[in-house]
Write a protein that holds these residues in place. Structure first.
Motif, PDB file in Angstrom:
ATOM      1  N   PHE A  67      45.129  44.127  35.157  1.00  0.00           N
ATOM      2  CA  PHE A  67      46.069  43.143  35.705  1.00  0.00           C
ATOM      3  C   PHE A  67      47.008  42.638  34.613  1.00  0.00           C
ATOM      4  CE2 PHE A  67      43.457  42.656  39.557  1.00  0.00           C
ATOM      5  CZ  PHE A  67      44.459  42.527  40.498  1.00  0.00           C
ATOM      6  N   GLY A  68      46.445  42.179  33.492  1.00  0.00           N
ATOM      7  CA  GLY A  68      47.291  41.761  32.376  1.00  0.00           C
ATOM      8  C   GLY A  68      48.059  42.940  31.822  1.00  0.00           C
ATOM      9  N   GLY A  69      47.322  44.006  31.527  1.00  0.00           N
ATOM     10  CA  GLY A  69      47.942  45.284  31.192  1.00  0.00           C
ATOM     11  C   GLY A  69      48.492  45.440  29.797  1.00  0.00           C
ATOM     12  N   HIS A  70      48.455  44.380  28.969  1.00  0.00           N
ATOM     13  CA  HIS A  70      49.093  44.459  27.652  1.00  0.00           C
ATOM     14  C   HIS A  70      48.201  43.950  26.524  1.00  0.00           C
ATOM     15  CE1 HIS A  70      52.476  44.826  30.424  1.00  0.00           C
ATOM     16  NE2 HIS A  70      53.149  45.390  29.438  1.00  0.00           N
ATOM     17  N   SER A  71      46.916  43.800  26.802  1.00  0.00           N
ATOM     18  CA  SER A  71      45.931  43.400  25.782  1.00  0.00           C
ATOM     19  C   SER A  71      46.289  42.080  25.109  1.00  0.00           C
ATOM     20  CB  SER A  71      45.790  44.506  24.720  1.00  0.00           C
ATOM     21  OG  SER A  71      45.439  45.744  25.308  1.00  0.00           O
ATOM     22  N   ASP A  72      46.800  41.127  25.896  1.00  0.00           N
ATOM     23  CA  ASP A  72      47.224  39.859  25.278  1.00  0.00           C
ATOM     24  C   ASP A  72      46.878  38.622  26.111  1.00  0.00           C
ATOM     25  OD1 ASP A  72      49.040  40.146  27.357  1.00  0.00           O
ATOM     26  OD2 ASP A  72      50.820  40.268  26.085  1.00  0.00           O
ATOM     27  N   ALA A  73      46.067  38.778  27.169  1.00  0.00           N
ATOM     28  CA  ALA A  73      45.749  37.623  28.012  1.00  0.00           C
ATOM     29  C   ALA A  73      44.335  37.750  28.549  1.00  0.00           C
ATOM     30  CB  ALA A  73      46.734  37.512  29.171  1.00  0.00           C
ATOM     31  N   LEU A  74      43.458  36.825  28.141  1.00  0.00           N
ATOM     32  CA  LEU A  74      42.081  36.813  28.619  1.00  0.00           C
ATOM     33  C   LEU A  74      42.008  36.121  29.975  1.00  0.00           C
ATOM     34  CD1 LEU A  74      39.159  37.533  27.560  1.00  0.00           C
ATOM     35  CD2 LEU A  74      38.980  35.120  26.928  1.00  0.00           C
ATOM     36  N   GLY A  75      41.262  36.701  30.897  1.00  0.00           N
ATOM     37  CA  GLY A  75      41.127  36.068  32.206  1.00  0.00           C
ATOM     38  C   GLY A  75      40.139  36.800  33.086  1.00  0.00           C
ATOM     39  N   GLY A  76      39.724  36.142  34.150  1.00  0.00           N
ATOM     40  CA  GLY A  76      38.831  36.732  35.136  1.00  0.00           C
ATOM     41  C   GLY A  76      39.153  36.186  36.508  1.00  0.00           C
ATOM     42  N   ALA A  77      38.582  36.790  37.527  1.00  0.00           N
ATOM     43  CA  ALA A  77      38.878  36.334  38.892  1.00  0.00           C
ATOM     44  C   ALA A  77      37.779  36.740  39.855  1.00  0.00           C
ATOM     45  CB  ALA A  77      40.208  36.910  39.365  1.00  0.00           C
ATOM     46  N   LEU A  78      37.637  35.943  40.903  1.00  0.00           N
ATOM     47  CA  LEU A  78      36.843  36.282  42.072  1.00  0.00           C
ATOM     48  C   LEU A  78      37.763  36.200  43.284  1.00  0.00           C
ATOM     49  CD1 LEU A  78      33.610  34.163  41.417  1.00  0.00           C
ATOM     50  CD2 LEU A  78      33.878  36.628  41.048  1.00  0.00           C
ATOM     51  N   VAL A  79      37.694  37.202  44.146  1.00  0.00           N
ATOM     52  CA  VAL A  79      38.439  37.186  45.403  1.00  0.00           C
ATOM     53  C   VAL A  79      37.426  37.221  46.535  1.00  0.00           C
ATOM     54  CG1 VAL A  79      40.243  38.265  46.774  1.00  0.00           C
ATOM     55  CG2 VAL A  79      40.307  38.472  44.278  1.00  0.00           C
ATOM     56  N   PHE A  80      37.597  36.348  47.516  1.00  0.00           N
ATOM     57  CA  PHE A  80      36.631  36.154  48.587  1.00  0.00           C
ATOM     58  C   PHE A  80      37.195  36.679  49.910  1.00  0.00           C
ATOM     59  CE2 PHE A  80      35.795  33.169  45.300  1.00  0.00           C
ATOM     60  CZ  PHE A  80      34.415  33.021  45.249  1.00  0.00           C
ATOM     61  N   ALA A  81      36.364  37.393  50.634  1.00  0.00           N
ATOM     62  CA  ALA A  81      36.786  37.895  51.935  1.00  0.00           C
ATOM     63  C   ALA A  81      37.118  36.748  52.887  1.00  0.00           C
ATOM     64  CB  ALA A  81      35.705  38.783  52.532  1.00  0.00           C
ATOM     65  N   LYS A  82      36.352  35.640  52.780  1.00  0.00           N
ATOM     66  CA  LYS A  82      36.525  34.517  53.691  1.00  0.00           C
ATOM     67  C   LYS A  82      36.711  33.203  52.928  1.00  0.00           C
ATOM     68  CE  LYS A  82      35.785  37.000  57.396  1.00  0.00           C
ATOM     69  NZ  LYS A  82      36.904  37.270  58.351  1.00  0.00           N
ATOM     70  N   ASN A  83      37.467  32.315  53.520  1.00  0.00           N
ATOM     71  CA  ASN A  83      37.620  30.956  52.997  1.00  0.00           C
ATOM     72  C   ASN A  83      36.519  30.104  53.628  1.00  0.00           C
ATOM     73  OD1 ASN A  83      38.486  28.529  51.990  1.00  0.00           O
ATOM     74  ND2 ASN A  83      40.285  28.374  53.313  1.00  0.00           N
ATOM     75  N   ASP A  84      35.307  30.247  53.086  1.00  0.00           N
ATOM     76  CA  ASP A  84      34.140  29.650  53.712  1.00  0.00           C
ATOM     77  C   ASP A  84      33.348  28.805  52.721  1.00  0.00           C
ATOM     78  OD1 ASP A  84      33.044  31.586  52.077  1.00  0.00           O
ATOM     79  OD2 ASP A  84      32.277  32.835  53.705  1.00  0.00           O
ATOM     80  N   ASP A  85      32.103  28.492  53.072  1.00  0.00           N
ATOM     81  CA  ASP A  85      31.271  27.657  52.210  1.00  0.00           C
ATOM     82  C   ASP A  85      30.990  28.327  50.865  1.00  0.00           C
ATOM     83  OD1 ASP A  85      31.179  25.730  54.154  1.00  0.00           O
ATOM     84  OD2 ASP A  85      29.181  26.263  54.888  1.00  0.00           O
TER      85      ASP A  85
END
Length: 373
Positions: A198-216
């Motif tokens: 996603f960053g693609g240029h070896s200059d930004a640390l990060g992570g993510a979670l994507v959820f199928a539902k907007n739930d509990d």
């Protein structure tokens, strides 16, 4: 809207105040509110949320086909937030081949919450099904896996998990949504180290979670991130948002280069095995061809002659750099067993290769000279 178009426009609405087409960076740590805490513009404090992060999360959810997303300071932060959302005394099944950080989380940190991690070959659905118990709350898949590039049947794993009332989480870092969308195949959560493609240029640390539902489940993990503070910086959010715009184009080039390099290496006498799902002889090739649009820019090679032979090859490279991480413009190689800590599990002759965006002929020539004699 097609993926290539979505990558450019998701989270990229013109700035309402200035009309700027490049999303602005909001670096503020605090936002004005009313005397009774009224949020005049919807924000209060950076750790809870900020406009730049909101754009990134909108983009991530759109590209993975989920309802909500959460950005984190690192992929590791995203992983532990998802895993620790499980109830005490539950169980998670994890791959036998996986990122070292996941292995450490399972052995050192999940036990503190009395969550048991059990290792299983995710490529064998019957084995996964038999490994599930009444305590199983999550199956964690990583496909293609790190570093052996094993492939798991996401739809098959989802069916097993849901039949038992469990969740399926899938680390999609190697493939990215440009090549594979686990939520469409039944996964409940997708995890990314956005540091990588996603960053693609070896200059930004990060992570993510994507959820199928907007739930509990989403609400629980969002609350955990807010309170524990594993928040992504606005500047890194902006860099990753920018990088995502070129993700489809970069992934196409990564894949093209990787195909040529895998073909070269698979026929070389100094190479014992090439782990790349794009090769017809790869054990997971058929499943990868079914659930992926292309086979990615990651591979690993096992050098004939063992550990010392692998280290000699890595040491002779001139263009390809020895370095941790992956998914950047530059091609990187790494002897995984040497960086896995006190108890390495990768084969001693294995080198992980992140194929970059250089001209493939230059990369092949560098590999050829390193493998010679």
């Amino acid at each position: 809207m097609r993926f290539e178009t979505l990558a450019i426009h998701a989270g990229g609405d013109p700035d309402k105040e200035t009309g700027a087409l490049s999303p602005p960076i909001h670096l503020a740590t605090t936002f004005e509110h009313g005397p009774a805490g009224e949020r005049r513009a919807g924000y209060e404090y950076l750790r809870e949320g900020n406009p730049t992060q909101d754009r990134l999360e909108q983009m991530l959810a759109s590209l993975e086909g989920g309802e909500r997303a959460l950005a984190f300071a690192s992929g590791q932060g995203a992983m532990i937030a998802a895993l620790q959302s499980l109830p005490t005394d539950s169980e998670v099944l994890v791959p036998d081949d996986c990122y070292t950080g996941l292995r450490v989380l399972c052995s050192e940190f999940l036990p503190e919450k009395k969550i048991v991690a059990r290792t299983v070959d995710m490529g064998d659905l019957a084995l996964v099904a038999s490994a599930c118990s009444e305590r199983t709350g999550m199956i964690w898949a990583e496909t293609p896996s790190n570093p052996r590039l094993k492939v798991a049947d996401i739809a098959g794993l989802a069916a097993i998990a849901h039949e038992r009332g469990a969740l399926l989480a899938c680390d999609n870092t190697f493939a990215t949504p440009a090549l594979q969308q686990p939520l469409a195949l039944g996964a409940d959560i997708v995890m990314h180290s956005t540091t990588k493609y996603f960053g693609g240029h070896s200059d930004a640390l990060g992570g993510a979670l994507v959820f199928a539902k907007n739930d509990d489940l989403f609400a629980t993990v969002a609350h955990r991130r807010h309170i524990t503070g594993a928040i992504l910086s606005p500047f890194n959010a902006w860099l990753i948002l920018r990088g995502a715009r070129s993700l489809p184009a970069r992934m196409a080039w990564h894949c093209r280069n990787a195909r040529d390099i895998a073909a070269f290496l698979s026929g070389h006498e100094a190479i014992e095995t090439v782990n790349y799902p794009g090769l017809a002889q790869h054990p997971g090739h058929a499943i990868a061809a079914k659930q992926m649009r292309d086979f990615g820019g990651m591979m690993s090679l096992q050098v004939a002659g063992g550990r010392e032979a692998a280290l000699r090859v890595a040491g002779k490279l001139r263009l390809i750099r020895n370095a941790t991480s992956l998914g950047g413009c530059e091609t990187l190689i790494e002897h995984r067993a040497s960086v896995e800590g006190a108890n390495p599990v990768s084969p001693p002759n294995l080198l992980r290769l992140s194929v970059g965006l250089e001209h493939v002929a230059d990369l092949i020539e560098d590999l050829r000279q390193a493998l010679a004699g």
